[in-house]
Design a protein around this motif. Structure first.
Motif, PDB file in Angstrom:
ATOM      1  N   GLY A  24      37.921  44.307  40.258  1.00 53.88           N
ATOM      2  CA  GLY A  24      36.513  44.688  40.304  1.00 53.88           C
ATOM      3  C   GLY A  24      35.758  43.980  41.399  1.00 53.88           C
ATOM      4  O   GLY A  24      34.945  44.578  42.107  1.00 53.88           O
ATOM      5  N   LEU A  25      36.026  42.681  41.563  1.00 56.75           N
ATOM      6  CA  LEU A  25      35.337  41.898  42.579  1.00 56.75           C
ATOM      7  C   LEU A  25      35.646  42.411  43.986  1.00 56.75           C
ATOM      8  O   LEU A  25      34.757  42.510  44.827  1.00 56.75           O
ATOM      9  CB  LEU A  25      35.744  40.423  42.461  1.00 56.75           C
ATOM     10  N   LEU A  26      36.909  42.747  44.233  1.00 58.04           N
ATOM     11  CA  LEU A  26      37.336  43.214  45.557  1.00 58.04           C
ATOM     12  C   LEU A  26      37.249  44.733  45.702  1.00 58.04           C
ATOM     13  O   LEU A  26      37.610  45.265  46.753  1.00 58.04           O
ATOM     14  CB  LEU A  26      38.777  42.757  45.832  1.00 58.04           C
ATOM     15  N   GLU A  27      36.788  45.410  44.642  1.00 54.44           N
ATOM     16  CA  GLU A  27      36.712  46.866  44.650  1.00 54.44           C
ATOM     17  C   GLU A  27      38.050  47.456  45.066  1.00 54.44           C
ATOM     18  O   GLU A  27      38.163  48.303  45.948  1.00 54.44           O
ATOM     19  CB  GLU A  27      35.585  47.348  45.560  1.00 54.44           C
ATOM     20  N   ALA A  28      39.116  46.964  44.384  1.00 53.25           N
ATOM     21  CA  ALA A  28      40.490  47.321  44.741  1.00 53.25           C
ATOM     22  C   ALA A  28      41.259  47.801  43.512  1.00 53.25           C
ATOM     23  O   ALA A  28      40.912  47.472  42.371  1.00 53.25           O
ATOM     24  CB  ALA A  28      41.195  46.100  45.344  1.00 53.25           C
TER      25      ALA A  28
END
Length: 136
Positions: A24-28
């Motif tokens: 979620g943090l890296l949008e990955a």
């Protein structure tokens, strides 16, 4: 093919939870292989989480991830909403570049780095360019 880093592996208690956090943090993309292993597609590397039986015993990491972001405030808000916590006040200069140290939900440290002016990255590249070539 020359040797290259394939992935960075983080020992942890809950691989799925950390893969969800970092994905979620890296949008990955992220996936759980089994209860002891999960990974995030942090292109060009994989970020993997491996369950280990022992708890984290030191408050200080010997390795941490630097994540480049454009806006520290927005990135901090997103990270803390996902369970991160800020460990120190941001060190951001008048031009907006700098860093802030945070911890993920299991206490693993990471930094948001703001280098919109490109000076940090340029100085690292210049030092690498000036270094002698490694022996073949």
């Amino acid at each position: 093919m020359r040797p290259r880093l394939q992935e960075i592996v983080v020992d942890c208690a809950d691989p799925a939870a950390l893969a969800e956090f970092w994905g979620g943090l890296l949008e990955a993309r992220w996936a759980v292989r089994d209860e002891s292993w999960a990974m995030v597609d942090a292109d060009p590397l994989l970020l993997a989480f491996q369950r280990v039986p022992e708890p984290k015993s030191s408050p200080k990491n010997r390795l941490h991830l630097d994540v480049q972001v454009a806006d520290a405030g927005v990135a901090i808000a997103r990270a803390t909403a996902r369970g991160a916590r800020v460990l120190r006040e941001p060190e951001v200069g008048p031009g907006g570049d700098g860093y802030v140290v945070l911890a993920d939900p299991e206490g693993n440290e990471f930094c948001f780095v703001i280098d919109n002016g490109g000076t940090w990255t340029a100085s690292i590249r210049a030092a690498l360019d000036a270094a002698p070539e490694p022996p073949a």
